[in-house]
Design a protein around this motif. Structure first.
Motif, short mmCIF file in Angstrom:
data_model
loop_
_atom_site.label_atom_id
_atom_site.label_comp_id
_atom_site.label_asym_id
_atom_site.label_seq_id
_atom_site.Cartn_x
_atom_site.Cartn_y
_atom_site.Cartn_z
N GLU A 1 35.36 -95.53 78.51
CA GLU A 1 34.60 -95.71 77.27
C GLU A 1 34.97 -97.02 76.59
O GLU A 1 34.11 -97.74 76.08
CB GLU A 1 34.87 -94.53 76.33
N GLU A 2 36.25 -97.31 76.56
CA GLU A 2 36.66 -98.58 75.95
C GLU A 2 36.07 -99.77 76.69
O GLU A 2 35.58 -100.74 76.08
CB GLU A 2 38.19 -98.66 75.94
N ARG A 3 36.08 -99.69 78.02
CA ARG A 3 35.49 -100.78 78.81
C ARG A 3 33.99 -100.90 78.53
O ARG A 3 33.45 -102.01 78.37
CB ARG A 3 35.75 -100.52 80.30
N LYS A 4 33.31 -99.71 78.43
CA LYS A 4 31.88 -99.72 78.15
C LYS A 4 31.59 -100.28 76.77
O LYS A 4 30.64 -101.07 76.57
CB LYS A 4 31.32 -98.29 78.26
N ILE A 5 32.42 -99.89 75.79
CA ILE A 5 32.22 -100.41 74.42
C ILE A 5 32.41 -101.91 74.38
O ILE A 5 31.64 -102.65 73.73
CB ILE A 5 33.20 -99.69 73.45
N ARG A 6 33.41 -102.40 75.09
CA ARG A 6 33.63 -103.86 75.11
C ARG A 6 32.45 -104.57 75.76
O ARG A 6 31.99 -105.62 75.26
CB ARG A 6 34.93 -104.16 75.86
N ASN A 7 31.94 -103.96 76.86
CA ASN A 7 30.78 -104.59 77.53
C ASN A 7 29.55 -104.58 76.63
O ASN A 7 28.82 -105.57 76.53
CB ASN A 7 30.48 -103.86 78.83
N ASP A 8 29.34 -103.41 75.92
CA ASP A 8 28.18 -103.33 75.02
C ASP A 8 28.31 -104.31 73.87
O ASP A 8 27.32 -104.94 73.45
CB ASP A 8 28.05 -101.90 74.47
N ALA A 9 29.53 -104.42 73.35
CA ALA A 9 29.74 -105.36 72.25
C ALA A 9 29.46 -106.79 72.70
O ALA A 9 28.81 -107.57 71.97
CB ALA A 9 31.17 -105.23 71.72
N ALA A 10 29.92 -107.11 73.90
CA ALA A 10 29.66 -108.46 74.40
C ALA A 10 28.16 -108.68 74.61
O ALA A 10 27.61 -109.74 74.27
CB ALA A 10 30.41 -108.67 75.71
N HIS A 11 27.48 -107.63 75.15
CA HIS A 11 26.04 -107.75 75.37
C HIS A 11 25.29 -107.90 74.05
O HIS A 11 24.38 -108.73 73.92
CB HIS A 11 25.55 -106.52 76.12
N GLU A 12 25.67 -107.08 73.06
CA GLU A 12 25.03 -107.17 71.76
C GLU A 12 25.28 -108.53 71.11
O GLU A 12 24.41 -109.09 70.46
CB GLU A 12 25.55 -106.04 70.84
N GLU A 13 26.48 -109.00 71.28
CA GLU A 13 26.80 -110.32 70.71
C GLU A 13 25.91 -111.40 71.33
O GLU A 13 25.38 -112.29 70.63
CB GLU A 13 28.28 -110.64 70.96
N ALA A 14 25.74 -111.29 72.66
CA ALA A 14 24.87 -112.27 73.33
C ALA A 14 23.43 -112.14 72.85
O ALA A 14 22.74 -113.14 72.60
CB ALA A 14 24.95 -112.07 74.84
N LYS A 15 22.96 -110.85 72.71
CA LYS A 15 21.60 -110.64 72.23
C LYS A 15 21.44 -111.17 70.81
O LYS A 15 20.40 -111.77 70.45
CB LYS A 15 21.26 -109.16 72.27
N LYS A 16 22.45 -110.94 69.98
CA LYS A 16 22.37 -111.44 68.60
C LYS A 16 22.27 -112.96 68.58
O LYS A 16 21.50 -113.54 67.80
CB LYS A 16 23.60 -110.99 67.82
N LYS A 17 23.04 -113.60 69.44
CA LYS A 17 22.98 -115.06 69.47
C LYS A 17 21.58 -115.53 69.88
O LYS A 17 21.01 -116.45 69.27
CB LYS A 17 24.03 -115.59 70.45
N VAL A 18 21.04 -114.87 70.93
CA VAL A 18 19.69 -115.25 71.37
C VAL A 18 18.67 -114.97 70.28
O VAL A 18 17.78 -115.78 70.00
CB VAL A 18 19.33 -114.48 72.66
N ALA A 19 18.81 -113.77 69.62
CA ALA A 19 17.87 -113.42 68.55
C ALA A 19 17.98 -114.39 67.39
O ALA A 19 16.96 -114.77 66.78
CB ALA A 19 18.12 -111.99 68.08
N MET A 20 19.20 -114.79 67.06
CA MET A 20 19.37 -115.75 65.96
C MET A 20 18.73 -117.08 66.29
O MET A 20 18.07 -117.71 65.43
CB MET A 20 20.87 -115.93 65.67
N GLN A 21 18.87 -117.49 67.54
CA GLN A 21 18.23 -118.75 67.94
C GLN A 21 16.70 -118.63 67.86
O GLN A 21 16.03 -119.51 67.32
CB GLN A 21 18.67 -119.12 69.35
N GLU A 22 16.18 -117.48 68.39
CA GLU A 22 14.73 -117.29 68.33
C GLU A 22 14.25 -117.18 66.89
O GLU A 22 13.21 -117.74 66.52
CB GLU A 22 14.34 -116.03 69.10
N GLU A 23 15.02 -116.44 66.08
CA GLU A 23 14.63 -116.30 64.68
C GLU A 23 14.66 -117.65 63.97
O GLU A 23 13.78 -117.97 63.15
CB GLU A 23 15.58 -115.32 63.99
N LYS A 24 15.64 -118.43 64.31
CA LYS A 24 15.72 -119.76 63.70
C LYS A 24 14.51 -120.60 64.09
O LYS A 24 13.90 -121.28 63.24
CB LYS A 24 17.01 -120.44 64.15
#
Length: 624
Positions: free
Chosen positions: A229-252
């Motif tokens: 679970e910890e490994r999955k949470i870390r992977n999800d957090a990293a994935h969400e962080e990447a998505k947020k960065k992409v979304a922020m760029q698109e939103e910008k």
């Protein structure tokens, strides 16, 4: 059988002044002479007092006469049996001896001694009389038989005693065997208990070991799962962080694009506003300088445009689109006019009947009118509000204290009049109308008739302006629905706003669909309205406002139902209606043309119109 048993009772009698104790204990070794002398002594002792009662002898057995009535021979002996007194302290051996002595007894000589044959046992003799005879004489056979009987009894008693001793011995052996068996059972029970304790201890040890191993396995499994679970949470957090960065760029990027578009639109709006302002100023100055000339030119221009529209519509359609009714000339489909006339006739008859009812009855219905008006005014685009208001209005329509025709008339008039209020919600009102007409169906025709009277473009139909019919332009405006404020007509802008509110209600009504409830004037009627409009309506300011409003309200539902056929309708609007509207060069129609063009080009018919979907109860609580 040949012996008599004499029993001396233990009596204490009083003879004269002397107490005589008659408790005798004869000894078994007495001789007969001694017995006789003793009896004589007793007779002498008792004979002193005549009132003394005799001592009774009880004969236990009858006399035996084995010789056929003859006397017992001399020289024979007899057996005298005296019973022994019973004592509680005697043992079994003493009893046996007593029985032997009683059975054998002593033999007495009974030479020439005869006992009385009399069986009289009467005890009422006044004096004690000693019987001269004790026993009859018996023969040798009888004596031998008696002895054999006694010997047989003794043998039986001996056999009984031997059997009793054998039984006692067997009982003693059985008791000893039972005691030994019980001892063996107790010993086996103790041994079994010890073995059970050992087995229980061993089983508990095995259970404890198994439980320990299970808990260890469970703990190991939990640790493994927690790591996963910890490994999955870390992977999800990293994935969400990447998505947020992409979304922020698109939103910008979108913000920058939207900002640029907004700036461009703002500049275009400023240019349009400046042009409109200049046009308004020029128009105002022209009207102020030559009002009469402008009115004349406008009347002439309107007549020319009406004639031009009629000629163009006649050329484009082989059907006769103009109909003369009540002195006025209308452009509309014949079936649409027929349906309108039928609805208006129903409303007229209802109103006339209600008028007669009000005049003949003294009942005041203003309370119901206020209730209906209040419920209609408080309709909002919230699902709970729509359901509750529809339920209350249905109850008011079905109230027996108020005739349904009167409440229906009040309802349709209040609904149509509420369209012009600024806080009205056309989609919510349309939901309420569909719910009510599903329970009271004839109200739908009455409502549409009232709506046709308020706005003729809901039919759709257009009144043609002709100078031969209308004395002035104001008369024409009154005929198409302009309101009068005293002696002054309302402005065109106010009329268009009211026209737009009526068309919003009509467009919302035809596209309203509720699961498991039939809309009596549904989407097929909206499709027919659009077809009739494009076939018969001319392109002018009023029809443009009506078309634009209808598309904004019902275009989404029509596209969802008819798809490509609706797109063909939009192409006809773009190619014919907008072109004809632009050719008139009317400044007020510029905005309407831009709106319709943007609606078609931007494909706004794919977007759900605002207010079409009712808000949920949760959202309503937040808003409250």
């Amino acid at each position: 059988m040949g012996a008599l048993k004499l029993e001396l009772h233990h009596t204490s009698q009083r003879v004269g002044d002397n107490d005589i104790d008659a408790d005798l204990d004869p000894e078994p070794d007495w001789s007969f002479d001694a017995l006789v002398s003793e009896l004589n002594a007793l007779e002498n002792k008792l004979g002193v007092n005549s009132s003394t009662q005799p001592l009774h002898f009880h004969k236990t057995t009858s006399r035996l006469n084995l010789s056929g009535g003859k006397e017992i021979e001399k020289g024979r002996s007899f057996v005298f049996c005296a019973p022994e007194y019973e004592t509680e302290s005697e043992d079994d051996d003493d009893d046996d001896k007593a029985l032997v002595s009683a059975s054998t007894g002593k033999r007495f000589n009974y030479d020439e001694l005869y006992l009385s044959d009399s069986d009289d046992d009467s005890d009422v003799d006044p004096a004690f009389e000693v019987q001269p005879y004790l026993m009859n004489k018996v023969g040798e056979v009888e004596g031998a038989l008696i002895e054999l009987t006694q010997e047989h009894q003794l043998r039986v008693k001996d056999e009984i005693r031997s059997k009793i001793s054998v039984l006692e011995t067997s009982l003693l052996n059985e008791s000893q065997n039972s005691i030994s068996s019980l001892l063996r059972v107790e010993k086996f029970k103790e041994t079994r208990q010890e073995l059970d304790k050992k087995f229980d201890t061993q089983y508990q040890r095995q259970i404890a070991e198994a439980l320990d191993s299970h808990l260890t396995a469970v703990q190991r499994d939990r640790e493994l799962r927690s790591q996963i679970e910890e490994r999955k949470i870390r992977n999800d957090a990293a994935h969400e962080e990447a998505k947020k960065k992409v979304a922020m760029q698109e939103e910008k990027q979108q913000k920058e694009k939207a900002k640029a578009e907004a700036e461009a639109k703002l500049k275009a709006e400023e240019v349009k506003q400046a042009a409109l302002e200049a046009e308004r100023k020029a128009t105002t100055e022209a009207k102020s300088k030559a009002a009469m000339e402008a009115e004349k030119r406008a009347a002439a221009e309107a007549e020319r445009r009406a004639e031009k529209d009629a000629k163009e519509s006649t050329k484009s359609s082989p059907l006769n689109t103009e109909t003369k009714e009540s002195g006025y000339v209308y452009r509309a489909a014949a079936n649409a006019l027929n349906i309108e006339q039928g609805r208006l006739q129903k409303l007229k008859e209802l109103c006339e009947g209600n008028q007669v009812m009000r005049s003949s009855s003294k009942q005041d219905y203003t309370r119901y009118e206020s209730h209906i008006s209040r419920n209609i005014k408080t309709i909002r685009g919230i699902s709970h509000n729509v359901r509750s208001k529809a339920s209350e209005l249905i109850n008011l329509l079905n109230d027996r204290q108020c005739p349904q025709s009167i409440s229906a008339e009040i309802f349709v008039k209040k609904v149509v009049s509420s369209c012009s209020s600024p806080g009205s919600a056309p989609f919510a009102i349309a939901y309420v109308i569909v719910l009510i007409t599903s329970k009271v169906p004839y109200v739908m025709d009455l409502l549409l008739a009232e709506l046709h009277r308020a706005c003729l473009y809901t039919v759709p139909k257009h009144m043609v302006y002709k100078t031969s019919i209308f004395q002035s332009k104001e008369a024409y405006f009154r005929s198409i629905g302009y309101r009068e404020d005293g002696e002054k007509l309302e402005g065109t802008e106010d009329y268009l706003k009211r026209l737009e509110s009526y068309m919003k209600l009509y467009g919302a009504l035809v596209q309203t669909e509720i699961p498991n409830i039939q809309n009596l004037h549904g989407l097929q009627e909206g499709w027919a309205w659009l077809a009739r409009f494009l076939n018969y309506m001319p392109a002018n300011l009023y029809t443009a406002v009506s078309l634009d409003t209808f598309l904004q309200m019902a275009g989404f539902a029509l596209f969802q139902r008819y798809k490509s056929q609706f797109l063909k309708m939009l192409n006809a609007i773009s190619d014919n209606f907008l072109v004809g509207l632009k050719s008139q060069n009317v400044p007020e129609s510029t905005r309407i043309v831009a709106n319709i063009k943007a609606y078609i080009e931007d494909k706004k018919f794919c977007q759900v119109p605002e207010g079409r979907k009712l808000q949920s109860d949760t959202m309503s609580r937040v808003l409250m």
